[in-house]
Design a protein around this motif. Sequence first.
Motif, PDB file in Angstrom:
ATOM      1  N   MET A 175       0.816  -1.195   0.000  1.00 26.42           N
ATOM      2  CA  MET A 175       0.000   0.000   0.000  1.00 26.42           C
ATOM      3  C   MET A 175       0.854   1.251   0.000  1.00 26.42           C
ATOM      4  O   MET A 175       0.621   2.153  -0.768  1.00 26.42           O
ATOM      5  CB  MET A 175      -0.919  -0.043   1.230  1.00 26.42           C
ATOM      6  CG  MET A 175      -1.742   1.199   1.459  1.00 26.42           C
ATOM      7  SD  MET A 175      -2.913   1.523   0.156  1.00 26.42           S
ATOM      8  CE  MET A 175      -2.442   3.151  -0.297  1.00 26.42           C
ATOM      9  N   ALA A 176       1.834   1.312   0.870  1.00 29.07           N
ATOM     10  CA  ALA A 176       2.638   2.520   1.026  1.00 29.07           C
ATOM     11  C   ALA A 176       3.290   2.941  -0.285  1.00 29.07           C
ATOM     12  O   ALA A 176       3.386   4.131  -0.582  1.00 29.07           O
ATOM     13  CB  ALA A 176       3.692   2.323   2.104  1.00 29.07           C
ATOM     14  N   ASN A 177       3.721   1.990  -1.095  1.00 29.90           N
ATOM     15  CA  ASN A 177       4.379   2.350  -2.345  1.00 29.90           C
ATOM     16  C   ASN A 177       3.393   2.838  -3.406  1.00 29.90           C
ATOM     17  O   ASN A 177       3.803   3.336  -4.436  1.00 29.90           O
ATOM     18  CB  ASN A 177       5.227   1.186  -2.868  1.00 29.90           C
ATOM     19  CG  ASN A 177       4.426  -0.080  -3.079  1.00 29.90           C
ATOM     20  OD1 ASN A 177       3.249  -0.132  -2.765  1.00 29.90           O
ATOM     21  ND2 ASN A 177       5.075  -1.092  -3.590  1.00 29.90           N
ATOM     22  N   GLN A 178       2.083   2.712  -3.174  1.00 28.13           N
ATOM     23  CA  GLN A 178       1.078   3.195  -4.113  1.00 28.13           C
ATOM     24  C   GLN A 178       0.528   4.572  -3.717  1.00 28.13           C
ATOM     25  O   GLN A 178      -0.251   5.158  -4.448  1.00 28.13           O
ATOM     26  CB  GLN A 178      -0.090   2.208  -4.188  1.00 28.13           C
ATOM     27  CG  GLN A 178       0.277   0.856  -4.733  1.00 28.13           C
ATOM     28  CD  GLN A 178      -0.888  -0.116  -4.664  1.00 28.13           C
ATOM     29  OE1 GLN A 178      -1.910   0.157  -4.060  1.00 28.13           O
ATOM     30  NE2 GLN A 178      -0.725  -1.248  -5.313  1.00 28.13           N
ATOM     31  N   ALA A 179       0.920   5.064  -2.558  1.00 26.17           N
ATOM     32  CA  ALA A 179       0.347   6.292  -2.021  1.00 26.17           C
ATOM     33  C   ALA A 179       0.906   7.528  -2.713  1.00 26.17           C
ATOM     34  O   ALA A 179       2.076   7.579  -3.061  1.00 26.17           O
ATOM     35  CB  ALA A 179       0.625   6.375  -0.518  1.00 26.17           C
ATOM     36  N   ASP A 180       0.032   8.533  -2.885  1.00 22.87           N
ATOM     37  CA  ASP A 180       0.508   9.809  -3.400  1.00 22.87           C
ATOM     38  C   ASP A 180       1.188  10.572  -2.269  1.00 22.87           C
ATOM     39  O   ASP A 180       1.196  10.131  -1.120  1.00 22.87           O
ATOM     40  CB  ASP A 180      -0.652  10.599  -4.021  1.00 22.87           C
ATOM     41  CG  ASP A 180      -1.706  10.969  -2.995  1.00 22.87           C
ATOM     42  OD1 ASP A 180      -1.454  11.882  -2.186  1.00 22.87           O
ATOM     43  OD2 ASP A 180      -2.789  10.350  -3.013  1.00 22.87           O
ATOM     44  N   LYS A 181       1.748  11.718  -2.594  1.00 17.68           N
ATOM     45  CA  LYS A 181       2.571  12.464  -1.629  1.00 17.68           C
ATOM     46  C   LYS A 181       1.821  12.925  -0.383  1.00 17.68           C
ATOM     47  O   LYS A 181       2.438  13.112   0.663  1.00 17.68           O
ATOM     48  CB  LYS A 181       3.223  13.662  -2.325  1.00 17.68           C
ATOM     49  CG  LYS A 181       4.267  13.271  -3.336  1.00 17.68           C
ATOM     50  CD  LYS A 181       4.888  14.484  -3.998  1.00 17.68           C
ATOM     51  CE  LYS A 181       5.919  14.032  -5.026  1.00 17.68           C
ATOM     52  NZ  LYS A 181       6.560  15.157  -5.694  1.00 17.68           N
ATOM     53  N   THR A 182       0.509  13.106  -0.466  1.00 17.94           N
ATOM     54  CA  THR A 182      -0.236  13.584   0.698  1.00 17.94           C
ATOM     55  C   THR A 182      -1.137  12.508   1.318  1.00 17.94           C
ATOM     56  O   THR A 182      -1.929  12.813   2.207  1.00 17.94           O
ATOM     57  CB  THR A 182      -1.080  14.821   0.327  1.00 17.94           C
ATOM     58  OG1 THR A 182      -2.000  14.465  -0.706  1.00 17.94           O
ATOM     59  CG2 THR A 182      -0.190  15.970  -0.127  1.00 17.94           C
ATOM     60  N   PHE A 183      -1.000  11.280   0.852  1.00 18.59           N
ATOM     61  CA  PHE A 183      -1.824  10.171   1.350  1.00 18.59           C
ATOM     62  C   PHE A 183      -1.767  10.058   2.870  1.00 18.59           C
ATOM     63  O   PHE A 183      -2.790  10.038   3.548  1.00 18.59           O
ATOM     64  CB  PHE A 183      -1.373   8.853   0.702  1.00 18.59           C
ATOM     65  CG  PHE A 183      -2.088   7.637   1.212  1.00 18.59           C
ATOM     66  CD1 PHE A 183      -3.277   7.233   0.626  1.00 18.59           C
ATOM     67  CD2 PHE A 183      -1.584   6.893   2.275  1.00 18.59           C
ATOM     68  CE1 PHE A 183      -3.949   6.119   1.087  1.00 18.59           C
ATOM     69  CE2 PHE A 183      -2.251   5.774   2.745  1.00 18.59           C
ATOM     70  CZ  PHE A 183      -3.438   5.387   2.144  1.00 18.59           C
ATOM     71  N   PHE A 184      -0.553   9.967   3.413  1.00 15.80           N
ATOM     72  CA  PHE A 184      -0.413   9.759   4.854  1.00 15.80           C
ATOM     73  C   PHE A 184      -0.823  10.993   5.651  1.00 15.80           C
ATOM     74  O   PHE A 184      -1.350  10.861   6.765  1.00 15.80           O
ATOM     75  CB  PHE A 184       1.009   9.302   5.206  1.00 15.80           C
ATOM     76  CG  PHE A 184       1.278   7.913   4.700  1.00 15.80           C
ATOM     77  CD1 PHE A 184       0.669   6.809   5.272  1.00 15.80           C
ATOM     78  CD2 PHE A 184       2.130   7.711   3.628  1.00 15.80           C
ATOM     79  CE1 PHE A 184       0.892   5.531   4.805  1.00 15.80           C
ATOM     80  CE2 PHE A 184       2.379   6.431   3.145  1.00 15.80           C
ATOM     81  CZ  PHE A 184       1.749   5.334   3.739  1.00 15.80           C
ATOM     82  N   ALA A 185      -0.646  12.172   5.106  1.00 11.28           N
ATOM     83  CA  ALA A 185      -1.104  13.391   5.795  1.00 11.28           C
ATOM     84  C   ALA A 185      -2.627  13.384   5.920  1.00 11.28           C
ATOM     85  O   ALA A 185      -3.166  13.744   6.983  1.00 11.28           O
ATOM     86  CB  ALA A 185      -0.628  14.636   5.059  1.00 11.28           C
ATOM     87  N   ARG A 186      -3.318  12.970   4.866  1.00  7.53           N
ATOM     88  CA  ARG A 186      -4.783  12.882   4.935  1.00  7.53           C
ATOM     89  C   ARG A 186      -5.214  11.816   5.931  1.00  7.53           C
ATOM     90  O   ARG A 186      -6.122  12.039   6.744  1.00  7.53           O
ATOM     91  CB  ARG A 186      -5.377  12.598   3.551  1.00  7.53           C
ATOM     92  CG  ARG A 186      -5.255  13.748   2.565  1.00  7.53           C
ATOM     93  CD  ARG A 186      -6.058  13.499   1.285  1.00  7.53           C
ATOM     94  NE  ARG A 186      -5.799  12.222   0.661  1.00  7.53           N
ATOM     95  CZ  ARG A 186      -4.820  11.990  -0.231  1.00  7.53           C
ATOM     96  NH1 ARG A 186      -3.996  12.976  -0.575  1.00  7.53           N
ATOM     97  NH2 ARG A 186      -4.675  10.800  -0.781  1.00  7.53           N
ATOM     98  N   ALA A 187      -4.568  10.660   5.883  1.00  2.00           N
ATOM     99  CA  ALA A 187      -4.897   9.585   6.827  1.00  2.00           C
ATOM    100  C   ALA A 187      -4.648  10.050   8.259  1.00  2.00           C
ATOM    101  O   ALA A 187      -5.482   9.820   9.150  1.00  2.00           O
ATOM    102  CB  ALA A 187      -4.085   8.335   6.505  1.00  2.00           C
ATOM    103  N   ASP A 188      -3.520  10.698   8.499  1.00  3.10           N
ATOM    104  CA  ASP A 188      -3.201  11.192   9.831  1.00  3.10           C
ATOM    105  C   ASP A 188      -4.231  12.210  10.326  1.00  3.10           C
ATOM    106  O   ASP A 188      -4.556  12.252  11.517  1.00  3.10           O
ATOM    107  CB  ASP A 188      -1.796  11.799   9.870  1.00  3.10           C
ATOM    108  CG  ASP A 188      -0.696  10.750   9.791  1.00  3.10           C
ATOM    109  OD1 ASP A 188      -0.980   9.548   9.993  1.00  3.10           O
ATOM    110  OD2 ASP A 188       0.460  11.142   9.523  1.00  3.10           O
ATOM    111  N   ALA A 189      -4.776  13.025   9.416  1.00  2.00           N
ATOM    112  CA  ALA A 189      -5.797  14.001   9.807  1.00  2.00           C
ATOM    113  C   ALA A 189      -7.067  13.288  10.285  1.00  2.00           C
ATOM    114  O   ALA A 189      -7.685  13.709  11.271  1.00  2.00           O
ATOM    115  CB  ALA A 189      -6.108  14.935   8.634  1.00  2.00           C
ATOM    116  N   HIS A 190      -7.439  12.207   9.611  1.00  3.06           N
ATOM    117  CA  HIS A 190      -8.608  11.425  10.053  1.00  3.06           C
ATOM    118  C   HIS A 190      -8.338  10.776  11.413  1.00  3.06           C
ATOM    119  O   HIS A 190      -9.207  10.767  12.290  1.00  3.06           O
ATOM    120  CB  HIS A 190      -8.959  10.344   9.028  1.00  3.06           C
ATOM    121  CG  HIS A 190      -9.520  10.882   7.758  1.00  3.06           C
ATOM    122  ND1 HIS A 190     -10.772  11.445   7.670  1.00  3.06           N
ATOM    123  CD2 HIS A 190      -8.994  10.933   6.514  1.00  3.06           C
ATOM    124  CE1 HIS A 190     -10.992  11.829   6.424  1.00  3.06           C
ATOM    125  NE2 HIS A 190      -9.929  11.538   5.708  1.00  3.06           N
TER     126      HIS A 190
END
Length: 97
Positions: free
Chosen positions: A1-16
């Motif tokens: 999954m991590a290698n398919q994420a765009d640059k802001t994927f984890f920032a959005r997930a972290d916000a949730h």
Amino acid sequence: MANQADKTFFARADAHIKLSNEQISKEVSRGKVSASMLYAAARFNAWVSATGYLSRTEMAKGREETLDYFCEQYRKMLEENLDDYIENYEKYMGTIQ
């Protein structure tokens, strides 16, 4: 999954996750917040799916494929995160075992 994420994927997930953490209180348990978050994800993904169809009939025909896709993706993400927590349990939970 991590290698398919765009640059802001984890920032959005972290916000949730941050919002969910803020909802936990003496009156509202982690389990209740988790259930709300799961419901919100399901509701949002149903809407996302609906936007890809031109009619209710077309959407109904794609129902099983949509369910298979989202269930498979959730399982992959949950497996990845469970494995990460198992590997880093002491670090994440602040314990020694």
